[in-house]
Design an enzyme around this catalytic site. Sequence first.
Site, mmCIF file in Angstrom:
data_model
loop_
_atom_site.group_PDB
_atom_site.id
_atom_site.type_symbol
_atom_site.label_atom_id
_atom_site.label_comp_id
_atom_site.label_asym_id
_atom_site.label_seq_id
_atom_site.Cartn_x
_atom_site.Cartn_y
_atom_site.Cartn_z
ATOM 1 C CG HIS A 19 -2.910 -0.942 0.410
ATOM 2 N ND1 HIS A 19 -1.891 -0.575 1.531
ATOM 3 C CD2 HIS A 19 -3.006 0.355 0.333
ATOM 4 C CE1 HIS A 19 -1.868 0.601 1.868
ATOM 5 N NE2 HIS A 19 -2.671 1.413 1.113
ATOM 6 C CB THR A 73 -7.648 2.256 -6.463
ATOM 7 O OG1 THR A 73 -6.820 2.165 -5.306
ATOM 8 C CG2 THR A 73 -8.248 1.130 -7.481
ATOM 9 C CB SER A 99 -0.405 8.083 0.967
ATOM 10 O OG SER A 99 -1.083 8.355 1.120
ATOM 11 C CB SER A 100 0.104 5.931 -4.016
ATOM 12 O OG SER A 100 -0.092 6.303 -5.403
ATOM 13 C CB SER A 121 -4.222 6.262 4.661
ATOM 14 O OG SER A 121 -3.158 7.725 4.457
ATOM 15 C CD GLU A 143 -4.969 -0.295 -5.666
ATOM 16 O OE1 GLU A 143 -5.268 0.871 -5.354
ATOM 17 O OE2 GLU A 143 -5.492 -0.936 -6.533
HETATM 18 S S1 SF4 Z 1 -8.644 5.692 -1.675
HETATM 19 FE FE1 SF4 Z 1 -9.976 4.461 -0.046
HETATM 20 S S2 SF4 Z 1 -11.497 4.626 -0.718
HETATM 21 FE FE2 SF4 Z 1 -10.347 4.386 -2.380
HETATM 22 S S3 SF4 Z 1 -10.323 2.275 -2.503
HETATM 23 FE FE3 SF4 Z 1 -8.217 2.915 -2.074
HETATM 24 S S4 SF4 Z 1 -8.963 2.705 0.361
HETATM 25 FE FE4 SF4 Z 1 -10.758 2.114 -0.688
#
Ligand code: SF4
Length: 283
Positions: A76, A161, A219-220, A264, A128
């Site tokens: 992140h 993201t 995990s978002s 993940s 992130e």
């Molecule tokens: S979901 Fe995976 S590929 Fe997409 S930004 Fe996050 S770590 Fe990177």
Amino acid sequence: MEIKLASKIGFCYGVQRAYEKAVELSKSGEKVYLYGDLVHNNEVKKDLLNRGILSFESLDVLPEDSGEAICIIRAHGVPKKDKEYLEKNFKKIVDLTCPIVENVFKYAYEMQKKGYFIVAYGKKEHAEMIGLKGNIDEEKVIILREPTYVKSDKICIITQTTMDYNNFKNFSSEMVKLCDYNEILIKDTICYETKIRENEAKDIAIWAEFVIIIGGKHSSNTRKLYEISKKYNENTVHIDSVNELKEMQITKQYNRVGILTGTSTPNKSLEEVIEYLRRGFDG
Ligand code: SF4
């Protein structure tokens, strides 16, 4: 029983890349430390610790032997000042920030240079977003979950993201109505990996009688899949491993079971769940 797996399943590109490099480092004969979690998944963390990688959680208490060790930076990303501090204190840094996340940081930085105030749709406490703030001018960015009044000559709206695309669209259109500006720019920075999984979550939830979402509780993107699936299918569960599914003691017979994973979630967790289903939720 028919089992339908999402087409995008297991690690995404960024997690696969980070995991492979971490495993490679674990075989290097060097002492390797991980700062925090590589990704939001306990099974991945356990796996890396079993491979001899050590970890520390806070920059306030660095390992005593940091000067002779390598430090891995999570997928992140981390704030720039944290990276510099680690560079000073460790023999070497291996930065495994996902390139897609890095591109978002760079984009926000470039837009600030062009005079834009950054509005990031995301979760303040998410690694992130902490990384984003720490890689650009902190005075010219705000991280929001709900539309909030902002006044600036130029505003640029981006997103974490892993956020939900439709929620981002709603957030952005509310911001356009609410804020004061001369210019406003909306840039969808949601990762394609999470968008594909999000679309599939709806289709699988409609098809299945029972939906299993496998992934870390922090995990978002996994939580987002759970929320989408739950909207279309009340019989949706979010588990981080097969043990949690066993604890639910499911006795009902299902003919159609759908499975999705976060970005993940290791394949091992997925395989264990499939095996348990094949045995008819037994043992
Ligand atoms: S979901 Fe995976 S590929 Fe997409 S930004 Fe996050 S770590 Fe990177």
